[in-house]
Design an enzyme around this catalytic site. Structure first.
Site, mmCIF file in Angstrom:
data_model
loop_
_atom_site.group_PDB
_atom_site.id
_atom_site.type_symbol
_atom_site.label_atom_id
_atom_site.label_comp_id
_atom_site.label_asym_id
_atom_site.label_seq_id
_atom_site.Cartn_x
_atom_site.Cartn_y
_atom_site.Cartn_z
ATOM 1 N NE ARG A 1 -9.503 -7.299 -1.352
ATOM 2 C CZ ARG A 1 -10.733 -8.243 -1.479
ATOM 3 N NH1 ARG A 1 -10.898 -8.552 -2.847
ATOM 4 N NH2 ARG A 1 -11.449 -8.288 -0.705
ATOM 5 C CB THR A 2 -5.242 -6.857 4.329
ATOM 6 O OG1 THR A 2 -5.870 -5.716 3.557
ATOM 7 C CG2 THR A 2 -4.114 -6.179 5.202
ATOM 8 C CE LYS B 1 -7.497 -20.207 25.970
ATOM 9 N NZ LYS B 1 -5.841 -20.813 26.207
ATOM 10 N NE ARG C 1 -7.740 -5.752 8.130
ATOM 11 C CZ ARG C 1 -8.346 -5.888 6.912
ATOM 12 N NH1 ARG C 1 -9.444 -6.549 6.466
ATOM 13 N NH2 ARG C 1 -7.729 -4.953 6.098
ATOM 14 C CG HIS D 1 -6.170 -0.630 5.502
ATOM 15 N ND1 HIS D 1 -5.059 -1.252 5.447
ATOM 16 C CD2 HIS D 1 -6.941 -1.494 5.005
ATOM 17 C CE1 HIS D 1 -5.255 -2.593 4.852
ATOM 18 N NE2 HIS D 1 -6.548 -2.556 4.569
HETATM 19 C C1 NCD Z 1 -10.660 -2.570 3.288
HETATM 20 C C2 NCD Z 1 -10.606 -2.567 4.772
HETATM 21 O O1 NCD Z 1 -10.326 -3.608 5.154
HETATM 22 O O2 NCD Z 1 -10.445 -1.372 5.131
HETATM 23 N N1 NCD Z 1 -10.416 -3.871 2.575
HETATM 24 C C3 NCD Z 1 -9.056 -4.062 2.159
HETATM 25 O O3 NCD Z 1 -8.257 -3.962 3.104
HETATM 26 N N2 NCD Z 1 -8.546 -3.940 0.984
HETATM 27 C C4 NCD Z 1 -12.038 -1.998 2.552
HETATM 28 C C5 NCD Z 1 -13.085 -2.445 3.089
HETATM 29 O O4 NCD Z 1 -13.250 -3.630 3.939
HETATM 30 O O5 NCD Z 1 -14.292 -2.165 2.735
#
Ligand code: NCD
Length: 305
Positions: free
Chosen positions: A51-52, A80, A101, A129
Site C-alpha cells: 500500500r504505502t 554494497k 521506508r 509512520h
Molecule cells: C503498516 C506498516 O507498514 O507499518 N502497513 C502500512 O503501511 N499500511 C502496518 C503493518 O505492516 O502491519
C-alpha cells in the site's frame, strides 16, 4: 525545503489544510491531473510494502508526475554497504522528493539531514509512520465527522506497531480523546509513548486485555497485525500472533456507528466475515491514503493548484 519524518512535524493547521486538499482532490480530480508535471518522486523502500509504496506512486502519477525508485534493499547499493546519507545525497540529484521506508528507526531522519529535497518517512522500523496517520485522519474525518470526543480502541501489537505510535501522537492534539489500549502484556504500548505524549498531555487511557469487554465504549477500533519482522524469537511471535481475531460475534456489543480500522496488511486479526459489515472502514482507509499522499506531495513541493 521541508521533510516530514514525524506526524508532529505538521501543525494542526497544516493537517487541516492537507485534509481540505485531499477532499478537493476527491471532488475535482481533473484539477490536479497536471499539478506535478515534470517532477519526480523517488520511492526508496528498504522494507516490504504494498500500500504505502504503490499509493505514493499512484499519487504522483495522478498528479501528472513521474516515479523512480527501488522496492528492496538488495537491489540498491545499500547491499554494497552504501550509507543512508550517501544514498540520500545521490537520489537528491535525480528526484524532487523522496519517500523512504527503512527497518532502522531514524533512517529517514538521517536521510533528511543530507538530502537536498524533501524526505517523507514512509515507515521507520517500529517507530513512526506519519503518512499512514494522514490516511487514518482522513478516514476518521469522513466516517466520524470529528476528531474531538472520541474513544479509540487500539488493539494488537502496540509495542512494535508504528502506525499506532503516530496515530496516538496525532489524536492527542484533539480534545476529549480517550484511548483504550488492548494488547497482551508483551505487546503493550512503549513507555516512551506514555512519557512523551500521553502523560504530558494528560490524555485519558487505559490498558486492558479483553477486546470484548472494551468493545461497547469504542467509537473507533484500530486493529493491528503482530509485527513478525520485529520479533527476536519466532516462538514468541507464534504464541502471540492470534491473540485477537475480530469476528462478527465479537462485534455484537459494539456501537452501531463504530468505525473499524486497520492499516493493513491483515493476517488473521480480522475475519473476512467482518468485511461486509458497514462498520468496516479498512479498505476506505487505503483509498484515503492515496489522496492524503497526493496532498502531502503538493504541499512539500510547494505546488499551488
Ligand atoms: C503498516 C506498516 O507498514 O507499518 N502497513 C502500512 O503501511 N499500511 C502496518 C503493518 O505492516 O502491519
Amino acid at each position: 525545503m521541508r521533510s516530514v519524518i514525524d506526524i508532529m512535524d505538521l501543525s494542526l493547521e497544516e493537517i487541516d489544510g492537507l485534509l481540505n486538499t485531499a477532499e478537493d482532490i476527491i471532488a475535482n480530480p481533473k484539477k490536479y491531473a497536471d499539478a506535478c508535471r515534470g517532477k519526480k518522486l523517488a520511492t526508496l523502500f528498504f522494507e516490504p510494502s504494498t500500500r504505502t509504496r504503490l499509493s505514493f506512486e499512484a499519487a504522483m502519477y495522478e498528479l501528472g508526475g513521474n516515479v523512480i525508485g527501488f522496492s528492496e534493499a538488495s537491489s540498491s547499493s545499500s547491499a554494497k554497504g552504501e550509507s543512508i546519507s550517501d544514498t540520500a545525497r545521490t537520489i537528491s540529484c535525480y528526484a524532487d522528493i523522496i519517500a523512504m521506508r527503512h527497518p532502522k528507526e531514524g533512517a529517514p531522519y538521517v536521510a533528511s539531514l543530507k538530502a537536498t529535497v524533501p524526505v517523507i518517512n514512509a515507515g521507520d522500523g517500529g517507530h513512526n509512520h506519519p503518512t499512514q496517520t494522514l490516511a487514518d485522519l482522513l478516514t476518521i474525518k469522513r466516517e466520524k465527522g470529528r476528531f474531538d470526543s472520541l474513544t479509540i480502541g487500539l488493539c494488537g501489537d502496540l509495542k512494535f506497531g508504528r502506525t499506532v505510535h503516530s496515530l496516538i501522537s496525532a489524536m492527542s492534539r484533539y480534545s476529549n480523546v480517550r484511548f483504550v489500549m488492548i494488547s497482551p502484556d508483551e505487546l503493550k504500548i512503549p513507555d516512551y509513548v506514555k512519557q512523551n505524549v500521553l502523560i504530558p498531555k494528560g490524555i485519558e487511557y487505559k490498558e486492558v486485555k479483553s477486546l470484548e469487554e472494551a468493545m461497547p465504549e469504542l467509537d473507533i477500533l484500530y486493529m493491528t497485525r503482530v509485527q513478525k519482522e520485529r520479533f527476536f524469537n519466532e516462538a514468541d511471535y507464534i504464541r502471540l500472533k492470534d491473540t485477537y481475531i475480530l469476528t462478527p460475534e465479537k462485534l455484537s456489543g459494539a456501537k452501531d456507528d463504530l468505525c473499524i480500522m486497520h492499516p493493513l496488511p491483515r493476517v488473521n486479526e480480522i475475519s473476512v466475515a467482518v468485511d461486509d459489515d458497514k462498520r468496516a472502514c479498512y479498505f476506505k482507509q487505503v483509498l484515503n491514503g492515496k489522496y492524503m499522499r497526493m496532498a502531502l506531495i503538493l504541499k512539500l513541493l510547494e505546488v499551488e493548484v
